[in-house]
Design a protein around this motif. Sequence first.
Motif, PDB file in Angstrom:
ATOM      1  N   CYS A  64       0.829  -1.211   0.000  1.00 44.68           N
ATOM      2  CA  CYS A  64       0.000   0.000   0.000  1.00 44.68           C
ATOM      3  C   CYS A  64       0.863   1.260   0.000  1.00 44.68           C
ATOM      4  N   ARG A  65       1.977   1.214   0.724  1.00 39.85           N
ATOM      5  CA  ARG A  65       2.868   2.374   0.804  1.00 39.85           C
ATOM      6  C   ARG A  65       3.598   2.631  -0.509  1.00 39.85           C
ATOM      7  N   MET A  66       3.762   1.574  -1.325  1.00 34.16           N
ATOM      8  CA  MET A  66       4.558   1.676  -2.547  1.00 34.16           C
ATOM      9  C   MET A  66       3.707   1.822  -3.808  1.00 34.16           C
ATOM     10  N   THR A  67       2.403   2.006  -3.642  1.00 35.26           N
ATOM     11  CA  THR A  67       1.507   2.137  -4.791  1.00 35.26           C
ATOM     12  C   THR A  67       0.966   3.559  -4.826  1.00 35.26           C
ATOM     13  N   PRO A  68       0.949   4.200  -5.993  1.00 35.45           N
ATOM     14  CA  PRO A  68       0.433   5.572  -6.075  1.00 35.45           C
ATOM     15  C   PRO A  68      -0.976   5.688  -5.478  1.00 35.45           C
ATOM     16  N   LYS A  69      -1.200   6.751  -4.715  1.00 29.91           N
ATOM     17  CA  LYS A  69      -2.469   6.952  -4.000  1.00 29.91           C
ATOM     18  C   LYS A  69      -3.676   6.937  -4.930  1.00 29.91           C
ATOM     19  N   HIS A  70      -3.533   7.507  -6.129  1.00 25.14           N
ATOM     20  CA  HIS A  70      -4.682   7.604  -7.039  1.00 25.14           C
ATOM     21  C   HIS A  70      -5.206   6.235  -7.486  1.00 25.14           C
ATOM     22  N   MET A  71      -4.452   5.165  -7.228  1.00 22.19           N
ATOM     23  CA  MET A  71      -4.898   3.831  -7.616  1.00 22.19           C
ATOM     24  C   MET A  71      -5.783   3.182  -6.546  1.00 22.19           C
ATOM     25  N   ASN A  72      -5.924   3.862  -5.392  1.00 19.28           N
ATOM     26  CA  ASN A  72      -6.807   3.377  -4.321  1.00 19.28           C
ATOM     27  C   ASN A  72      -6.574   1.896  -4.004  1.00 19.28           C
ATOM     28  N   PHE A  73      -5.329   1.513  -3.856  1.00 26.05           N
ATOM     29  CA  PHE A  73      -4.940   0.129  -3.607  1.00 26.05           C
ATOM     30  C   PHE A  73      -5.275  -0.256  -2.173  1.00 26.05           C
ATOM     31  N   ARG A  74      -5.960  -1.385  -2.010  1.00 24.08           N
ATOM     32  CA  ARG A  74      -6.206  -1.888  -0.655  1.00 24.08           C
ATOM     33  C   ARG A  74      -6.280  -3.409  -0.663  1.00 24.08           C
ATOM     34  N   ILE A  75      -5.794  -4.000   0.413  1.00 24.00           N
ATOM     35  CA  ILE A  75      -5.842  -5.449   0.585  1.00 24.00           C
ATOM     36  C   ILE A  75      -7.232  -5.798   1.106  1.00 24.00           C
ATOM     37  N   THR A  76      -7.891  -6.768   0.457  1.00 18.93           N
ATOM     38  CA  THR A  76      -9.258  -7.139   0.836  1.00 18.93           C
ATOM     39  C   THR A  76      -9.324  -8.486   1.546  1.00 18.93           C
ATOM     40  N   SER A  77      -8.204  -9.184   1.642  1.00 16.81           N
ATOM     41  CA  SER A  77      -8.205 -10.520   2.257  1.00 16.81           C
ATOM     42  C   SER A  77      -7.883 -10.482   3.742  1.00 16.81           C
ATOM     43  N   GLY A  78      -8.005  -9.305   4.359  1.00 17.06           N
ATOM     44  CA  GLY A  78      -7.708  -9.182   5.784  1.00 17.06           C
ATOM     45  C   GLY A  78      -6.261  -8.832   6.026  1.00 17.06           C
ATOM     46  N   LYS A  79      -5.934  -8.565   7.289  1.00 17.96           N
ATOM     47  CA  LYS A  79      -4.562  -8.198   7.639  1.00 17.96           C
ATOM     48  C   LYS A  79      -3.650  -9.375   7.325  1.00 17.96           C
ATOM     49  N   PRO A  80      -2.746  -9.195   6.369  1.00 17.28           N
ATOM     50  CA  PRO A  80      -1.908 -10.324   5.957  1.00 17.28           C
ATOM     51  C   PRO A  80      -0.816 -10.650   6.965  1.00 17.28           C
ATOM     52  N   GLY A 140     -12.122   5.747 -11.371  1.00 13.97           N
ATOM     53  CA  GLY A 140     -13.540   5.389 -11.385  1.00 13.97           C
ATOM     54  C   GLY A 140     -13.825   3.920 -11.657  1.00 13.97           C
ATOM     55  N   ILE A 141     -12.816   3.158 -12.032  1.00 12.92           N
ATOM     56  CA  ILE A 141     -13.008   1.732 -12.313  1.00 12.92           C
ATOM     57  C   ILE A 141     -12.197   0.931 -11.300  1.00 12.92           C
ATOM     58  N   ARG A 142     -12.897   0.115 -10.489  1.00 15.16           N
ATOM     59  CA  ARG A 142     -12.227  -0.741  -9.496  1.00 15.16           C
ATOM     60  C   ARG A 142     -12.157  -2.150 -10.036  1.00 15.16           C
ATOM     61  N   THR A 143     -11.054  -2.820  -9.745  1.00 16.16           N
ATOM     62  CA  THR A 143     -10.891  -4.203 -10.166  1.00 16.16           C
ATOM     63  C   THR A 143     -10.335  -5.024  -9.008  1.00 16.16           C
ATOM     64  N   ASN A 144     -10.647  -6.294  -9.027  1.00 15.64           N
ATOM     65  CA  ASN A 144     -10.100  -7.224  -8.042  1.00 15.64           C
ATOM     66  C   ASN A 144      -8.855  -7.881  -8.616  1.00 15.64           C
ATOM     67  N   TRP A 145      -7.925  -8.187  -7.734  1.00 16.24           N
ATOM     68  CA  TRP A 145      -6.691  -8.842  -8.128  1.00 16.24           C
ATOM     69  C   TRP A 145      -6.349  -9.839  -7.033  1.00 16.24           C
TER      70      TRP A 145
END
Length: 157
Positions: free
Chosen positions: A37-53, A71-76
Amino acid sequence: MISIKYHSGIYTLETKLTLPISVDEAWEFFSSPENLCRMTPKHMNFRITSGKPESMYRGQIISYQLSPIPGIRTNWVTEITQVDEQKYFVDEQRFGPYSMWHHEHRFIETSEGVLMTDKVSYKLPFGFLGRFSHAVFVKKQLMHIFSFRSQVLSSLF
């Protein structure tokens, strides 16, 4: 240094960065998925969804959400497929925007600190349209993401 090459329908991005830290410090930072999260540009709204890793381990599945286009969110979903502690680890996309994503992270101790090398082999879906989108958008975005990452790491360490 960031380079992207094309071969056999696959792109390979490589980066190298030397940080004035020990291998122990580098491993501690990079083996924590939360630091993505710290290494990804803020505008990409990166967040981990699988819980605290937990600290990284072979077989670990981590899911994320991000906005590659405003405006477009994707899962990875990625899996940590290989780990050799303090030397390298590999993450591979299981579900997401690429047809293939194989990311090697390597750490080599040098007299100046740690040489970090990233090698990402990836393929886009949709044939010609995928290659066109790479030329117009994806290549620039990946170059920006990895440049941002280098800047953040250089300022942190």
